[in-house]
Design a protein around this motif. Structure first.
Motif, short mmCIF file in Angstrom:
data_model
loop_
_atom_site.label_atom_id
_atom_site.label_comp_id
_atom_site.label_asym_id
_atom_site.label_seq_id
_atom_site.Cartn_x
_atom_site.Cartn_y
_atom_site.Cartn_z
N ALA A 26 0.74 -1.42 0.03
CA ALA A 26 0.15 -0.02 0.06
C ALA A 26 1.00 1.38 -0.13
N GLU A 47 -5.31 6.21 -10.47
CA GLU A 47 -5.18 4.68 -10.37
C GLU A 47 -4.31 3.95 -9.20
N ASP A 50 -6.17 4.45 -6.02
CA ASP A 50 -7.44 3.53 -5.89
C ASP A 50 -6.82 2.28 -5.63
N TYR A 51 -5.76 1.82 -6.20
CA TYR A 51 -5.12 0.61 -5.81
C TYR A 51 -4.76 0.36 -4.35
N ALA A 53 -6.04 2.16 -1.95
CA ALA A 53 -7.35 2.18 -1.19
C ALA A 53 -7.86 0.51 -1.25
N THR A 54 -7.77 0.13 -2.15
CA THR A 54 -8.12 -1.37 -2.24
C THR A 54 -7.28 -2.22 -1.15
N LEU A 55 -6.18 -1.81 -1.33
CA LEU A 55 -5.24 -2.44 -0.55
C LEU A 55 -5.48 -2.44 1.12
N GLU A 57 -8.40 -1.46 2.24
CA GLU A 57 -9.69 -2.12 2.47
C GLU A 57 -9.49 -3.40 2.89
N ARG A 58 -8.81 -4.17 1.94
CA ARG A 58 -8.40 -5.63 2.30
C ARG A 58 -7.97 -5.81 3.47
N ARG A 61 -10.29 -5.49 6.47
CA ARG A 61 -10.97 -6.71 6.52
C ARG A 61 -10.30 -7.69 7.21
#
Length: 70
Positions: A26, A47, A50-51, A53-55, A57-58, A61
């Motif tokens: 991240a 881009e 966004d990547y 942010a995805t990391l 979020e994962r 979780r």
């Protein structure tokens, strides 16, 4: 301070408590976003953010924690 810079700083602070491998990836994505932004490539910066942010979020979780907002 620009919105992108603030977003990068916030994302870096949120990424700190994540698992080391996820946090490193991240952080790398956030650094790439900042480099792209500084080079004038806003599309690539978005881009990469966004990547990142995805990391993040994962990571939140998988850790069972919800990152605290600033």
């Amino acid at each position: 301070m620009s919105t992108v810079t603030r977003a990068l700083i916030a994302a870096a602070l949120v990424a700190a408590p994540l698992l080391p491998a996820a946090a490193d990836e991240a952080e790398d994505a956030m650094e790439a976003a900042l480099a792209a932004y500084r080079a004038g490539d806003v599309a690539l910066a978005k881009e990469e953010l966004d990547y990142a942010a995805t990391l993040l979020e994962r990571g939140s979780r998988h850790s069972g924690r919800v990152p605290e907002l600033l």
